[in-house]
Enzyme design. Structure first.
Site, mmCIF file in Angstrom:
data_model
loop_
_atom_site.group_PDB
_atom_site.id
_atom_site.type_symbol
_atom_site.label_atom_id
_atom_site.label_comp_id
_atom_site.label_asym_id
_atom_site.label_seq_id
_atom_site.Cartn_x
_atom_site.Cartn_y
_atom_site.Cartn_z
ATOM 1 C CG ASP A 63 6.554 35.818 53.228
ATOM 2 O OD1 ASP A 63 5.940 34.997 54.261
ATOM 3 O OD2 ASP A 63 5.729 35.784 52.225
ATOM 4 C CE1 TYR A 157 -4.868 30.408 63.874
ATOM 5 C CE2 TYR A 157 -6.439 29.231 65.563
ATOM 6 C CZ TYR A 157 -5.470 30.304 64.904
ATOM 7 O OH TYR A 157 -5.332 31.275 65.944
#
Length: 252
Positions: A63, A157
């Site tokens: 991760d 984003y």
């Protein structure tokens, strides 16, 4: 040209989508590949596909928002391949959607952690390794055309994908004399398994806005990965390679 025989590349999020396309392009040119991904089932499927192509490939559970897992995956990569020559910081996500003024601070921080800090943390051990080896190397990040143009309702984003472009320029200057090249890939809308639920109206709009008249395919991503990992890109650093079929130039 673009012969990567003997090279080793790390690709985060290389078990699907754009990352797997990068892996295909690298394997076709002879590179060994270490995939870092969270989903072990997808990791195994990606490894099986790439080995069937003749690739020397291994996957490691990781991760990229967890620094200790990054360090562990890097150590396992060195145990398996002994070195790293290029690193594609591709893992990331869309982050939150909705009005930015109604978004909590922690949600913003989570998006920054996912799309910016993960890149910084992924490149840290790779850069140290390259500097210790006194070896040339290549750092590549997957940004987006959203880092260049506005995207309503997806401020997190756009912000993080723009931020990594500043990181690329800064590190290109910082690491250039050490022979480390740093560049960004900025895809437009590319059809992947994750885009199956994309509204048809969005796809139609993306097709209309593309100068070449079509939506991007995963195959379009393979060549740029091989180029940026190869010696043929030695004189390129701090640059943004836009792969969007001309979408971002907004043809009428």
């Amino acid at each position: 040209m673009f012969d990567l025989s003997g090279d080793v590349a790390v690709v985060t999020g290389g078990n699907g989508g754009l990352g797997l396309a990068f892996c295909r392009g690298l394997v076709k040119q002879g590179s060994k590949v270490a995939i870092w991904g969270r989903n072990e089932e997808k990791n195994a499927a990606a490894v099986a596909e790439l080995r069937a192509m003749g690739g020397d490939v291994e996957a490691f559970a990781c991760d990229v928002t967890n620094e200790s897992q990054i360090d562990a995956a890097f150590g396992q990569t060195l145990e398996r391949f002994e070195k790293v020559d290029s690193c594609f910081a591709n893992a990331g996500g869309g982050g939150f959607r909705g009005p930015s003024h109604m978004t909590d601070r922690q949600v913003w921080l989570d998006t920054i952690d996912l799309n910016l800090m993960s890149v910084i943390q992924t490149w840290k051990p790779v850069t140290a390794h390259l500097m210790e080896r006194k070896a040339p190397g290549r750092l590549i990040v997957t940004s987006s055309v959203a880092g260049l143009v506005g995207t309503g309702g997806a401020a997190g984003y756009s912000t993080t994908k723009a931020a990594v472009l500043g990181l690329v320029r800064a590190l290109a200057v910082e690491l250039g004399q050490a022979g480390i090249r740093v560049n960004a890939i900025l895809p437009g809308y590319i059809e992947t398994e994750m885009s199956l639920d994309t509204p048809q109206a969005f796809k139609d709009g993306a097709r209309r806005r593309a100068a070449i008249g079509r939506i991007g395919k995963l195959e379009d991503m393979e060549g740029v990965a091989a180029f940026l990992a190869s010696r043929e890109s030695d004189f390129m650093t701090g640059q943004n390679i836009v792969l969007d079929g001309g979408h971002s130039i907004f043809p009428l």
